[in-house]
Scaffold this motif. Sequence first.
Motif, PDB file in Angstrom:
ATOM      1  N   THR A 447     -99.481  57.605  20.415  1.00 57.78           N
ATOM      2  CA  THR A 447     -98.585  58.595  21.018  1.00 57.78           C
ATOM      3  C   THR A 447     -98.790  59.927  20.320  1.00 57.78           C
ATOM      4  O   THR A 447     -99.365  59.997  19.224  1.00 57.78           O
ATOM      5  CB  THR A 447     -97.118  58.168  20.893  1.00 57.78           C
ATOM      6  OG1 THR A 447     -96.777  58.063  19.500  1.00 57.78           O
ATOM      7  CG2 THR A 447     -96.869  56.846  21.603  1.00 57.78           C
ATOM      8  N   SER A 451     -93.399  62.293  21.763  1.00 50.16           N
ATOM      9  CA  SER A 451     -93.433  61.465  22.963  1.00 50.16           C
ATOM     10  C   SER A 451     -93.566  59.992  22.587  1.00 50.16           C
ATOM     11  O   SER A 451     -94.195  59.639  21.582  1.00 50.16           O
ATOM     12  CB  SER A 451     -94.627  61.886  23.843  1.00 50.16           C
ATOM     13  OG  SER A 451     -94.736  61.011  24.938  1.00 50.16           O
ATOM     14  N   GLU A 453     -94.537  57.929  25.160  1.00 49.22           N
ATOM     15  CA  GLU A 453     -95.463  57.436  26.166  1.00 49.22           C
ATOM     16  C   GLU A 453     -96.861  57.356  25.560  1.00 49.22           C
ATOM     17  O   GLU A 453     -97.313  58.293  24.898  1.00 49.22           O
ATOM     18  CB  GLU A 453     -95.486  58.365  27.381  1.00 49.22           C
ATOM     19  CG  GLU A 453     -94.180  58.384  28.164  1.00 49.22           C
ATOM     20  CD  GLU A 453     -93.858  57.024  28.750  1.00 49.22           C
ATOM     21  OE1 GLU A 453     -94.813  56.326  29.157  1.00 49.22           O
ATOM     22  OE2 GLU A 453     -92.669  56.663  28.780  1.00 49.22           O
ATOM     23  N   SER A 456    -102.947  58.243  27.838  1.00 48.48           N
ATOM     24  CA  SER A 456    -103.677  57.425  28.811  1.00 48.48           C
ATOM     25  C   SER A 456    -104.595  58.237  29.724  1.00 48.48           C
ATOM     26  O   SER A 456    -105.145  57.679  30.666  1.00 48.48           O
ATOM     27  CB  SER A 456    -102.678  56.645  29.672  1.00 48.48           C
ATOM     28  OG  SER A 456    -101.812  57.541  30.360  1.00 48.48           O
TER      29      SER A 456
END
Length: 1203
Positions: A447, A451, A453, A456
């Motif tokens: 990450t 963040s 998330e 990716s």
Amino acid sequence: MCSVVQLPTITEQSRTQVAYPFDEDFTIKCEARGNPQPIFNWTKDGKPFDLLSDPRIVAFNNSGTFVIQNRGIITNFQGKYRCFASNMLGTAMSEEIELIVPSVPKFPKEKIEPLDVEHGDSVILHCNPPKGIPPLHIYWMNIDLQHIPQDERVSMSLKGDLYFANVEENDSRSDYCCFAAFPRLRTIVQKMPMTLKVSRFKHANDSGSPNAAVTKANFIKERKPKLLIPPESAGSSSSVTVIKGGVLLLECIAEGLPTPHLSWVKVTGNLPKDEPETENFGKILKIDQVTAADEGTYQCTASNPMGRAKHEFHVHVEEPPRWIKEPEGGVYSVGTNLVLLCEAIGNPEPTIQWKLNGMPIDSRTFRGRISAREISLTNLQLQDSAVYQCEASNKHGTILASANVNVLNIAPLILTSDGENYATVVGYSAFLHCEIFASPAADIRWTKDDSIEPLSTLRYELNKNGTLEIKETKKEDSGSYACWAANSVGKRAITANLDVRDATKLVVTPKNPRVLKSHSILLKCQSEYDSHLKHSFKLSWRKDGDELPVNSTEDGRIILDRDTLFISSVTLEDQGVYTCVASTSLDSVTAELQLVVLDVPDPPEDLQLSENQNRSVRLSWKAGASHNSPINESIIEFEENRWEPGRWQELTRAPGNDTTALLSLAPYTNYQFRVVSVNAVGRSQPSKPSLRYATPPAAPDKNPENIRVEASEPNEMVMKWEPLKPVERNGPGLEYKVSWRQRGVEADWNEETVKKHSLTLRNTPTFVPYEIKVQAVNNLGSGPEPNVTIGYSGEDVPDAAPSGISVDIINSTLVRVFWFGIPRDRVRGHLRGYKVSWWKTKSMLDGKRHHPEKHFLTFVGDRNYGMIPGLEPFSEFRVTVSAYNAKGDGPESSPVVFETPEGVPEQPHFLRILNVDKDSVTLSWGLPKKANGHLTGYILQYQIINETHEIGPLNNVSVTNRSTLSWRLSGLSSSTKYKFYVKACTVKGCGKPVTEEGLTMAEGSKGIGKISEAVNPTQKFHPIEALEPGTEYTVRLVTKNWVDNNSIFEDVIETRGRAYAGIYDGISTQGWFIGLMCAIALLTLLLLTICFVRRNKGGKYSGKWIYLKEKEDLHPDPEAQSIKDEIFGEYSDSDEKPLKGSLQSINGDIKATESADSLVDYGEGEHGMFNEDGSFIGAYSGSKEKGSVESTGSSTATFPLHA
């Protein structure tokens, strides 16, 4: 990581070891790692071996390595050892380590019986060397250590035996010694000497002749070949096995008489790529690095005139085991499955054996499945951790592979440090590491910043080892990152920081430069890099990939100074690719350029002559290197050794890259040629000369050119021509046949042959045309028919004068003269032109007659008028005209009288300012030197001026009394600077003004004046006029260009008052005074003449008498510009050149239509030159009058103000 248990792994072990007798000890190595620390055990020849069993063995803690000390008998240590490293998880096993303890090789003591043989028999001397550590080298020598000569008849086998195909008497000797050398043992041993006796065969009916006996014995012993190796007992064929990658040696030795010859051939199988190598005089076939392709049947053949013998070798290529697939261990999680593969090949096919922790696996008790090539286990548990070994064996060797199977169940361990800082540059990839050990395998994600998330996008790539790769980084990729690892047992995380810097940029200039050899070139490398990276920034230069040193090279010819590379006196070797390399701690970038060095071509080479003809030959050559500038043309030069030996001349040129040319040649010339190549840079050095090529002689191809008749005496004609060049002679005996006849007269040609290039004819009529021909002749014939040239015999001066002379008055200084030309037959030559002469006879102003001083102008060509410039106005002249040719002037015409009208006068001789008051001044001036007519009066002008070039309006005063030489001007302003002008006038107008500047006085002040006058450098005294009686003056003599306060002469004088005037009344009428003045005048004239002569040789200076101070005239005359163009000419004070005339009058009264005459209307005087505006440049020929210095500038009077 140190808390994770690990199976043992062998990290180092010995290979086959030899215990040399000269070594102090022998080390058997075995090292392993594991957690816990492994313990070590050894086996010898498959049985446990205790390192404490012998005091000569030294062991080490935490190591399996031991040392055997070389003391006493150590043969019992020989054997095959294996090392085992064990801990709680399992046991690792080493490969077998063989220890060889060699014995000292010795030949047995034996008595060798002598060998008695007959001439022609075959013999074998056996060596039977002792065993020892290879390699083994065998030598046959005599007792003096001289090698026994070997050849096809006598040779040594691979086993070391000495074979004689047939013996000769000179083979008899008693010291055949076999030596065996063992270099690894540093030992050479000798066999006992052997004796060989060769006797001659004797027949019962032998006559006793030795030669006859030998011949007879040889005849009886002659036999076909018989193979000794392989022996006949082996049959006609045998099998040979060789290891792949090894050396194949096949041997055939035969006996027979005559000596057999050995040859080899491959009967079956693929033929080798190269011819097989043979050794030992063809008796051994050798193949290195054997491959499967070398397998097959080989045949050797021994042959002599009596027959042949053959043997076939069936070669089989085998190889020891080698791995196709090795078992791979690893870390396994509880409950997973295990499959280990093991596959090997070899010839013969190897056998596979599996071991567990060094012990054979018992398939009855093993809970998994086992086969020759595979082991598998399901549902692994912690206790399944072990070392699995796979061993492959055949008769050529054994190989061992191990696989550590470690079954673990632990939370992720992140091996990368937390808080690591990373940096990269824009556009590069960044790698953030997160090395993890976990069982079961951990799930990893990254990450950024705050963040949660995972990253990716396509620019982010997560590698198997946990490393995050950020591709083509940007500035915004800077920040903090976190790596998260988790499995079923637990989870861990670390952070990493990334800084993205600006990428380094490079530009090299100039781009791909081209430079001339011997010139200089400066290469510059401009760089941009991130300021944070300045401490690690480095710049270097490479040439063709090799780095250039930082310091100067080649005595300073190449200077590298950080970002610049300077190359002076560039050579061809400097050409290449130059690369600038800039590097920082994060990136490296290069920029390159191609330096091309231009030079003149190399000289052509290999000149060849072909297609030989009488008048031509073909020249061919090889062009030299063009040095990056294509060859534009080739210059072919020749040298001949008959007329101008050693002088090279251009013959022709060949375009572009042509390397052959057909050369046109002249007869009777012995040529040699050379070629010069030309490119855009310049010309090459000439090639080496060709062979000489001589052409045969021939008659001339051409006649002389430029046939002409030059000036001569009136009754003479000189004919001349350009002689033929040496290469145009075409043969020996060159002469010129001259033919001539008078034009228009029917007569035969007169001829005369001469060797020189001129011919003089005498007693010819004056100026008569002749037809002339000149033809070249040599010993082989005459040249072509010559052309006819017209020439004239000698000239004489004209014998007639022009007539009809008339004069057209244009203005006061310019006239046009007309005449009628003389008849052509009276010219008696080529008319060059006409000569106009004139002289002044008297002045119309005073009626005085002048001594004639002739002037002349010449007018080129056949014309009937001419312009005479520069005449004196208001004067009487006479003019004559004569014709002239190359021989001289003809008679003059009768004089014609003409008068010039009045003109404008010259400027007054001086202008002085007297009696200056606050509002008035008195102007005093002199008469003009030349009035050029009757004076009608004067024009006075004045205006206010200041120091800034600004002027006031011009005021005019007309003085109509021509006798008046002074004038009082009133109504002036006090303390004001004025400029005054005075010019004289006639009925034709007014002349140039003389000027002076003055300053009026202030209220109540007393005036002090200053006057300057020009002085001729030849003067010895100068009168000063118009001074006030009883007044004190300072007199200075300074140079004309007075730039400082230094004066040549300076004195203070005081004029006498009016009371003294009566003393001198009547003195001028006394006779003695008149005589004294005459004597002084004559003396002065003599001094002036001397000074004038010296002055013409090199004058000193010109100057002015100045009273008080001279001041530069800052304000130009308002009429000066128009008057300047009307000046007669220039006069140099320093050179005293003659006065130059002008076609333009003072008043410019030449009308437009009259002044439009072409310059051709004006003749040529001594210099004969005119300006485009008609101004005469150059003195008249014959003029005796010299000009005096006349000041045309203004003098300045200044008057200080007194309060």
